[in-house]
Design a protein around this motif. Structure first.
Motif, short mmCIF file in Angstrom:
data_model
loop_
_atom_site.label_atom_id
_atom_site.label_comp_id
_atom_site.label_asym_id
_atom_site.label_seq_id
_atom_site.Cartn_x
_atom_site.Cartn_y
_atom_site.Cartn_z
N TYR A 77 18.69 73.23 -24.16
CA TYR A 77 18.25 73.88 -22.93
C TYR A 77 16.83 74.45 -23.06
N THR A 78 16.47 74.91 -24.26
CA THR A 78 15.10 75.38 -24.47
C THR A 78 14.12 74.22 -24.30
N ALA A 79 14.44 73.07 -24.88
CA ALA A 79 13.56 71.90 -24.75
C ALA A 79 13.45 71.46 -23.30
N ALA A 80 14.59 71.43 -22.59
CA ALA A 80 14.57 70.99 -21.19
C ALA A 80 13.80 71.96 -20.31
N LEU A 81 14.03 73.27 -20.48
CA LEU A 81 13.33 74.26 -19.66
C LEU A 81 11.84 74.30 -20.01
N SER A 82 11.51 74.08 -21.28
CA SER A 82 10.09 73.99 -21.68
C SER A 82 9.43 72.80 -21.01
N ASP A 83 10.13 71.66 -20.95
CA ASP A 83 9.59 70.48 -20.26
C ASP A 83 9.33 70.79 -18.79
N ILE A 84 10.27 71.47 -18.15
CA ILE A 84 10.11 71.83 -16.74
C ILE A 84 8.93 72.79 -16.57
N ALA A 85 8.85 73.80 -17.43
CA ALA A 85 7.76 74.78 -17.34
C ALA A 85 6.41 74.13 -17.55
N ARG A 86 6.32 73.19 -18.47
CA ARG A 86 5.03 72.51 -18.69
C ARG A 86 4.65 71.64 -17.49
N THR A 87 5.65 71.14 -16.76
CA THR A 87 5.38 70.36 -15.56
C THR A 87 4.91 71.25 -14.42
N VAL A 88 5.56 72.40 -14.23
CA VAL A 88 5.28 73.31 -13.12
C VAL A 88 4.07 74.19 -13.40
N GLU A 89 3.87 74.58 -14.66
CA GLU A 89 2.83 75.53 -15.08
C GLU A 89 2.88 76.82 -14.27
N PRO A 90 4.04 77.52 -14.27
CA PRO A 90 4.18 78.74 -13.49
C PRO A 90 3.48 79.92 -14.16
N SER A 91 3.20 80.94 -13.37
CA SER A 91 2.68 82.17 -13.94
C SER A 91 3.82 83.14 -14.23
N ILE A 92 4.99 82.91 -13.61
CA ILE A 92 6.17 83.76 -13.80
C ILE A 92 7.39 82.87 -14.00
N ILE A 93 8.22 83.22 -14.98
CA ILE A 93 9.51 82.55 -15.17
C ILE A 93 10.59 83.62 -15.18
N LEU A 94 11.61 83.44 -14.35
CA LEU A 94 12.74 84.36 -14.29
C LEU A 94 14.00 83.64 -14.74
N LEU A 95 14.84 84.35 -15.49
CA LEU A 95 16.15 83.85 -15.87
C LEU A 95 17.08 85.02 -16.05
N SER A 96 18.36 84.76 -16.08
CA SER A 96 19.36 85.80 -16.24
C SER A 96 19.46 86.21 -17.70
N ALA A 97 19.74 87.49 -17.92
CA ALA A 97 20.00 87.99 -19.28
C ALA A 97 21.50 87.87 -19.57
N SER A 98 22.04 86.70 -19.26
CA SER A 98 23.44 86.40 -19.55
C SER A 98 23.58 86.10 -21.04
N VAL A 99 24.76 85.74 -21.47
CA VAL A 99 24.97 85.40 -22.87
C VAL A 99 24.03 84.27 -23.29
N SER A 100 23.98 83.20 -22.50
CA SER A 100 23.09 82.10 -22.87
C SER A 100 21.63 82.45 -22.60
N GLY A 101 21.37 83.24 -21.56
CA GLY A 101 20.00 83.65 -21.26
C GLY A 101 19.37 84.51 -22.34
N LYS A 102 20.22 85.28 -23.05
CA LYS A 102 19.70 86.12 -24.14
C LYS A 102 19.24 85.28 -25.32
N ALA A 103 19.78 84.07 -25.45
CA ALA A 103 19.31 83.14 -26.48
C ALA A 103 18.16 82.30 -25.95
N LEU A 104 18.26 81.90 -24.70
CA LEU A 104 17.25 81.01 -24.10
C LEU A 104 15.91 81.70 -23.89
N GLY A 105 15.90 82.93 -23.43
CA GLY A 105 14.65 83.64 -23.13
C GLY A 105 13.69 83.73 -24.32
#
Length: 194
Positions: A77-105
């Motif tokens: 999921y880190t690799a996939a979200l990094s791919d998406i972020a590099r495509t979008v080039e956002p200035s802000i990224i939001l995600l949940s601080a859920s169990v998986s979000g605490k590892a992903l963030g």
């Protein structure tokens, strides 16, 4: 500013409520900053459900849909979200601080060489940057954090932010991203979920 990217967490083909909370906050920030809002959905067979994010303010949704992403793994999921972020080039990224979000963030922040404010309970805009509130010392103190790098990555404490459907919005335009994630590139395999 290039835009807001929201990771909309799902499990078994259903969005978690925290995904709608993050989308609603992302919509408010995008509107205030006059930038676009993009949703990110990761999983397997999740493309059809992704249009729903338009009703929460998404201008577009980018989907990383692959059998290799059927179960959450931090690496995949880190690799996939990094791919998406590099495509979008956002200035802000939001995600949940859920169990998986605490590892992903943190993993995402490291992959993008940026900063992370984790488990946040308040987000405001001042002078074009986010002013983020997060609790310290079991909630006995509240810190105000400003991330000086882009993208500003913020994980949101679940059930703190409200979510709201937008009556004037329709389904979002969904774009599929061919991600670099394959079953062979993920070193940890989910054997069973109990």
């Amino acid at each position: 500013m290039a835009g807001v990217l929201v990771y909309a967490e799902q499990r078994d083909g259903e969005f978690k409520n925290s995904a709608f909370e993050a989308m609603s906050l992302g919509h408010r920030l995008a509107k205030e900053l006059d930038i676009t809002l993009t949703g990110a959905v990761i999983g397997n067979n999740v493309e059809d459900m992704s249009t729903l994010l338009g009703k929460y303010g998404a201008d577009r949704v980018i989907v990383a849909d692959s059998p290799a992403l059927a179960d959450y793994t931090s690496e995949g999921y880190t690799a996939a979200l990094s791919d998406i972020a590099r495509t979008v080039e956002p200035s802000i990224i939001l995600l949940s601080a859920s169990v998986s979000g605490k590892a992903l963030g943190p993993a995402l922040a490291a992959a993008l060489d940026s900063g992370l404010a984790a488990d946040c309970i308040g987000v405001a805009v001042q002078d074009g940057r986010l002013r983020i509130q997060r609790p310290l010392f079991a909630g006995k103190a509240i810190a105000t954090v400003i991330i000086n790098a882009d993208p500003q990555i913020v994980s949101l404490r679940p059930n703190v932010f409200s979510s709201s459907l937008l009556d004037d919005r329709t389904d979002a335009i969904v774009e599929r991203l061919e991600t670099s994630v394959t079953a062979g590139s993920i070193r940890v395999a989910v054997q069973e979920i109990v």
